[in-house]
Design a protein around this motif. Structure first.
Motif, PDB file in Angstrom:
ATOM      1  N   PHE A  88      14.463  53.736  95.066  1.00 43.22           N
ATOM      2  CA  PHE A  88      15.160  54.833  96.042  1.00 43.22           C
ATOM      3  C   PHE A  88      14.400  55.941  96.005  1.00 43.22           C
ATOM      4  O   PHE A  88      14.968  57.031  94.964  1.00 43.22           O
TER       5      PHE A  88
ATOM      6  N   LEU B  62      14.618  55.438  83.938  1.00 43.65           N
ATOM      7  CA  LEU B  62      16.265  55.655  83.966  1.00 43.65           C
ATOM      8  C   LEU B  62      16.774  54.936  84.932  1.00 43.65           C
ATOM      9  O   LEU B  62      16.290  54.457  85.796  1.00 43.65           O
ATOM     10  N   ARG B  63      18.138  55.041  85.123  1.00 42.72           N
ATOM     11  CA  ARG B  63      19.072  54.397  86.120  1.00 42.72           C
ATOM     12  C   ARG B  63      18.448  54.833  87.409  1.00 42.72           C
ATOM     13  O   ARG B  63      18.008  55.694  87.581  1.00 42.72           O
ATOM     14  N   SER B  64      18.630  53.854  88.043  1.00 42.81           N
ATOM     15  CA  SER B  64      18.179  53.616  89.334  1.00 42.81           C
ATOM     16  C   SER B  64      18.482  54.844  90.335  1.00 42.81           C
ATOM     17  O   SER B  64      17.815  55.538  91.219  1.00 42.81           O
ATOM     18  N   ASP B  65      19.799  55.588  90.301  1.00 45.93           N
ATOM     19  CA  ASP B  65      20.276  56.279  91.034  1.00 45.93           C
ATOM     20  C   ASP B  65      19.733  57.709  90.446  1.00 45.93           C
ATOM     21  O   ASP B  65      19.827  58.926  91.078  1.00 45.93           O
ATOM     22  N   TYR B  66      19.248  57.922  89.300  1.00 52.55           N
ATOM     23  CA  TYR B  66      18.670  58.981  88.467  1.00 52.55           C
ATOM     24  C   TYR B  66      17.431  59.297  89.542  1.00 52.55           C
ATOM     25  O   TYR B  66      17.014  60.473  89.709  1.00 52.55           O
TER      26      TYR B  66
ATOM     27  N   ALA C 258      16.973  58.706  92.584  1.00 52.35           N
ATOM     28  CA  ALA C 258      17.253  59.262  93.649  1.00 52.35           C
ATOM     29  C   ALA C 258      17.600  60.621  93.501  1.00 52.35           C
ATOM     30  O   ALA C 258      17.152  61.569  94.423  1.00 52.35           O
ATOM     31  N   ILE C 259      18.149  61.052  92.543  1.00 56.03           N
ATOM     32  CA  ILE C 259      18.849  62.593  92.418  1.00 56.03           C
ATOM     33  C   ILE C 259      17.257  63.187  92.072  1.00 56.03           C
ATOM     34  O   ILE C 259      17.022  64.380  92.764  1.00 56.03           O
ATOM     35  N   ALA C 260      16.601  62.805  91.244  1.00 58.95           N
ATOM     36  CA  ALA C 260      15.315  63.486  90.974  1.00 58.95           C
ATOM     37  C   ALA C 260      14.381  63.639  92.037  1.00 58.95           C
ATOM     38  O   ALA C 260      13.629  64.844  92.399  1.00 58.95           O
TER      39      ALA C 260
ATOM     40  N   TYR D  32      31.000  59.482  89.975  1.00 57.12           N
ATOM     41  CA  TYR D  32      29.844  58.731  89.302  1.00 57.12           C
ATOM     42  C   TYR D  32      30.167  57.652  88.239  1.00 57.12           C
ATOM     43  O   TYR D  32      29.921  56.731  88.141  1.00 57.12           O
TER      44      TYR D  32
ATOM     45  N   ALA E 178      25.856  57.729  92.709  1.00 64.21           N
ATOM     46  CA  ALA E 178      25.633  59.173  92.910  1.00 64.21           C
ATOM     47  C   ALA E 178      26.061  59.388  94.212  1.00 64.21           C
ATOM     48  O   ALA E 178      25.384  59.046  95.201  1.00 64.21           O
TER      49      ALA E 178
ATOM     50  N   PHE F  45      25.935  61.523  97.469  1.00 65.32           N
ATOM     51  CA  PHE F  45      25.110  62.476  98.065  1.00 65.32           C
ATOM     52  C   PHE F  45      26.181  63.278  98.902  1.00 65.32           C
ATOM     53  O   PHE F  45      25.678  64.220  99.592  1.00 65.32           O
TER      54      PHE F  45
ATOM     55  N   ILE G  39      22.446  51.050  94.621  1.00 66.02           N
ATOM     56  CA  ILE G  39      21.686  52.080  95.509  1.00 66.02           C
ATOM     57  C   ILE G  39      22.018  51.738  96.852  1.00 66.02           C
ATOM     58  O   ILE G  39      21.747  52.951  97.691  1.00 66.02           O
TER      59      ILE G  39
ATOM     60  N   VAL H 199      24.543  54.657  97.443  1.00 71.41           N
ATOM     61  CA  VAL H 199      23.915  55.865  97.265  1.00 71.41           C
ATOM     62  C   VAL H 199      23.364  56.373  98.563  1.00 71.41           C
ATOM     63  O   VAL H 199      23.407  57.284  99.222  1.00 71.41           O
TER      64      VAL H 199
ATOM     65  N   PHE I  67      24.346  68.206  90.943  1.00 72.49           N
ATOM     66  CA  PHE I  67      23.705  66.963  90.204  1.00 72.49           C
ATOM     67  C   PHE I  67      23.139  67.254  88.746  1.00 72.49           C
ATOM     68  O   PHE I  67      23.348  66.529  87.875  1.00 72.49           O
TER      69      PHE I  67
ATOM     70  N   ILE J   7      24.735  66.010  85.437  1.00 74.01           N
ATOM     71  CA  ILE J   7      23.871  65.038  84.227  1.00 74.01           C
ATOM     72  C   ILE J   7      23.793  65.920  83.064  1.00 74.01           C
ATOM     73  O   ILE J   7      23.891  65.082  82.043  1.00 74.01           O
TER      74      ILE J   7
ATOM     75  N   LEU K 276      17.202  69.888  85.828  1.00 73.21           N
ATOM     76  CA  LEU K 276      17.374  68.450  86.017  1.00 73.21           C
ATOM     77  C   LEU K 276      16.207  67.576  85.223  1.00 73.21           C
ATOM     78  O   LEU K 276      16.252  66.625  84.615  1.00 73.21           O
TER      79      LEU K 276
ATOM     80  N   LEU L 170      16.388  65.276  82.074  1.00 71.93           N
ATOM     81  CA  LEU L 170      16.075  63.828  82.323  1.00 71.93           C
ATOM     82  C   LEU L 170      14.866  63.273  81.208  1.00 71.93           C
ATOM     83  O   LEU L 170      14.645  62.443  80.949  1.00 71.93           O
TER      84      LEU L 170
END
Lengths: 332, 303
Positions: A35, A94-98, A100-102, B27, B33, B35, B109, B112, B242, B246, B287, B291
């Protein structure tokens, strides 16, 4: 009549540049399930790198290297591919929605860079005088439009053939295997992270190519072209057309771009001039509501994904589909 | 100069923290997540703006500033109305969009993506209703008071800081000391199992939306009071939210608040040293760093 033809060519050429972005997104999301909320950022990289390589030398910023247009296209695609590769290398485990956020963060960061690195990107005023293909014919709008349309049809056509081959290749099968059942693919010794990363970078490179094509077709780029709205439009195109289906990606781009053009026409016809900026927000509401409606009512889109098997198997897809459904049922 | 960074950072950070609590709760309990959370902040601010303007029409005495603050009683009253309306909006979006998707067991997803669609729809609606012009709760000017050590802050700023502390403490106590909080934590651990032991998972989901929206609304009113109200304000806050959620570790309320303060302080440092135009990049760098180095966050558990 000629005006109508010139407008039609312009409309289709723009729609096809969106179709190219959409094909890139389809490699990432449709085939691989990644995503990407930063589409606009990767398109921007393609547009800006290509503009930098091909514009004539400018006094107030780095470059203009004056290189041929096809060098710009290649450079834009390569740069966007590299950028997606690095983003993916950080986040794909990482997780799939990370992811998206990234990617959302990447788009924000890229927008910030093109806005603030004035010595490189021209800042808020953007870059003008980007060489346009067949600029010598620009005096005759219909010839100019037709030639540009032919170029975009060729680009989308070749890309379509390439991607269709790719998704039917062993590589494409592994991608879908990972998307559908990662533990099983891992058990067969497939390196899921590597395949995902490759798909993510290929998709990003295609978006960069589309960004370059768009920049050269319009001849001018500015940071405001690459807002989250662009990402959103492309997502709507892919979901409407049918994710996982390359023809769906192209069809969705033309349908949604058509809706966008029609609604823009309605806004300018119905609302008085001082209310038009405000009413333009309704266009986005329309696209957003239709995206949500499609997710709720017809998640596979207009065309939907067709199950694909290797052409060497000789079996028709319809015969294969029940077997995979049975497997899914057993697992569930 | 340097001490002022602390004040600026804490004020920005408390707004980010309040929003990040909502993000971290949705979350960890709804498992996606969201948006659209940033746009709950904008809607909260605009609800309060509209309610405050209506109250002002009803009685001018409500808009006379309460000394030493810049706003009259219409704003606190409007905030209460706005919290209710924002919570109702969140429940409406859930009923129309996320609820049906959950019922169909859609992939994370897809949720999301739906939230992404909802975010742009909500924001553009605001732009249509209120136009993109910035709006303000009050026209009053405020003079900053000296706090010693070279620090200055307006009474409004100090009030919002105190409010943030009270709200976060209340939410933390609610999650750790009450039956509702226990059920929320149980659903976040394992929704199926908590359903089996008799927890009403649906009402927990509703509480999460109400709580997240209420906090978002408070953050929106704070941002509207201290900066300005714009349809884009939620989008601009989304990345810091976000990053804070995190960084604090998904599911941790104190973590989200502390991380919000860290992000706010880092932004204040960047504004002073590099320049305000790069402010938005701070959340992105934090971020990326988190990560790479510690994806479970400062206070989270490894997945």
């Amino acid at each position: 009549m000629l005006d109508l033809f010139a407008y039609g060519a312009f409309f289709l050429t723009m729609a096809l540049t969106y179709a190219t972005i959409c094909l890139g997104l389809n490699v990432q999301w449709g085939q691989t399930g990644l995503f990407n909320v930063g589409v606009a950022g990767f398109v921007a990289i393609g547009g800006y790198v290509s503009a930098l390589l091909t514009t004539p030398e400018a006094a107030d910023r780095v470059g203009g290297f004056g290189l041929p247009i096809f060098v710009g296209w290649a450079g834009g695609a390569l740069a966007a591919g590299l950028a997606t590769f690095f983003v993916g290398a950080i986040t794909i485990r990482l997780r799939s929605d990370y992811l998206a956020i990234a990617t959302f963060g990447v788009a924000v960061a890229i927008h910030l860079c093109v806005l603030n690195l004035e010595g490189l990107t021209g800042g808020p005023f953007g870059i003008g005088f980007i060489p346009r293909p067949f600029a010598s014919t620009a005096g005759d709008p219909s010839v100019f439009g037709a030639l540009n349309l032919v170029v975009m049809v060729l680009v989308v056509g070749l890309l379509y053939l390439f991607l269709e081959r790719l998704v039917r290749s062993p590589w494409g099968r592994v991608l879908r295997a990972i998307r559908e059942d990662e533990p099983a693919a891992l058990a067969l010794g497939k390196n899921a992270v590597r395949y995902r990363l490759e798909a993510f970078a290929i998709g990003g490179a295609i978006m960069g190519l589309a960004g370059a094509a768009q920049a050269h077709f319009i001849g001018f780029i500015a940071p405001d072209n690459y807002m989250p709205t662009l990402t959103f439009q492309v997502w709507a195109m892919l979901i409407v057309g049918g994710s996982g289906n390359n023809r769906g990606a192209i069809l969705g781009a033309i349908v949604v771009w058509g809706l966008w053009a029609v609604s823009a026409g309605l806004v300018s016809a119905v609302f008085p001039p001082e209310q038009q900026a405000r009413a333009a927000a309704l266009q986005i509401v329309l696209i957003g509501a239709s995206l949500c409606a499609i997710l709720l009512l017809r998640p596979r889109g207009i065309l939907g994904e067709v199950s694909m098997v290797s052409r060497h198997l000789g079996a028709s897809p319809t015969q294969i589909a029940p077997a995979t459904e049975r497997q899914n049922a057993e697992q569930a | 100069m340097t001490a002022q960074i602390l004040i600026d950072g804490l004020i920005a950070g408390s707004m980010i923290g309040l929003g990040a609590i909502g993000v971290t709760l949705t979350y960890s309990i709804l498992r996606f997540a969201n948006f659209a959370h940033g746009d709950m902040i904008s809607w909260g601010a605009y609800f309060a703006y509209a309610a405050s303007a209506l109250l002002g029409l009803a009685s001018t005495s409500l808009t006379t500033p309460i000394a030493p603050f810049s706003f009259g009683w219409s704003l606190p009253l409007a905030t209460v109305v706005a919290v209710v309306l924002t919570a109702a909006l969140a429940l409406l979006v859930d009923a129309v969009l996320f609820g049906p998707l959950r019922a169909r067991r859609s992939a994370v997803i897809i949720l999301v993506m739906a939230s992404f669609g909802a975010a742009l729809t909500l924001r553009s609606l605001l732009e249509f209703i209120f136009t993109a012009q910035p709006a303000y709760f009050t026209d009053e000017l405020q003079i900053a008071i000296r706090l010693g050590g070279g620090m200055r802050a307006t009474p409004d700023q100090l009030l919002t800081l105190a409010l943030a502390v009270v709200v976060v403490t209340a939410v933390h106590l609610m999650l750790t000391r009450t039956a509702i909080g226990r059920s929320m934590r149980a659903v976040s651990e394992n929704p199926q199992l908590s359903g089996v032991v008799g927890i009403d998972v649906r009402s927990v989901v509703r509480i999460v939306w109400v709580l997240g929206a209420a906090l978002a609304c408070v953050a929106g009113v704070m941002a509207g009071l201290l900066v300005q109200i714009r349809p884009q304000m939620g989008l601009d806050l989304l990345l810091p939210l976000f990053a804070a959620a995190i960084l604090g570790g998904i599911g941790s309320v104190p973590g989200a608040m502390i991380a919000g303060l860290i992000v706010g302080l880092a932004e204040a440092v960047a504004v002073q040293t590099i320049g305000a135009e790069w402010r938005a990049s701070v959340a992105f760098l934090i971020l990326v760093a988190i990560l790479i180095l510690r994806p479970q966050g400062l206070f989270g558990r490894a997945a």
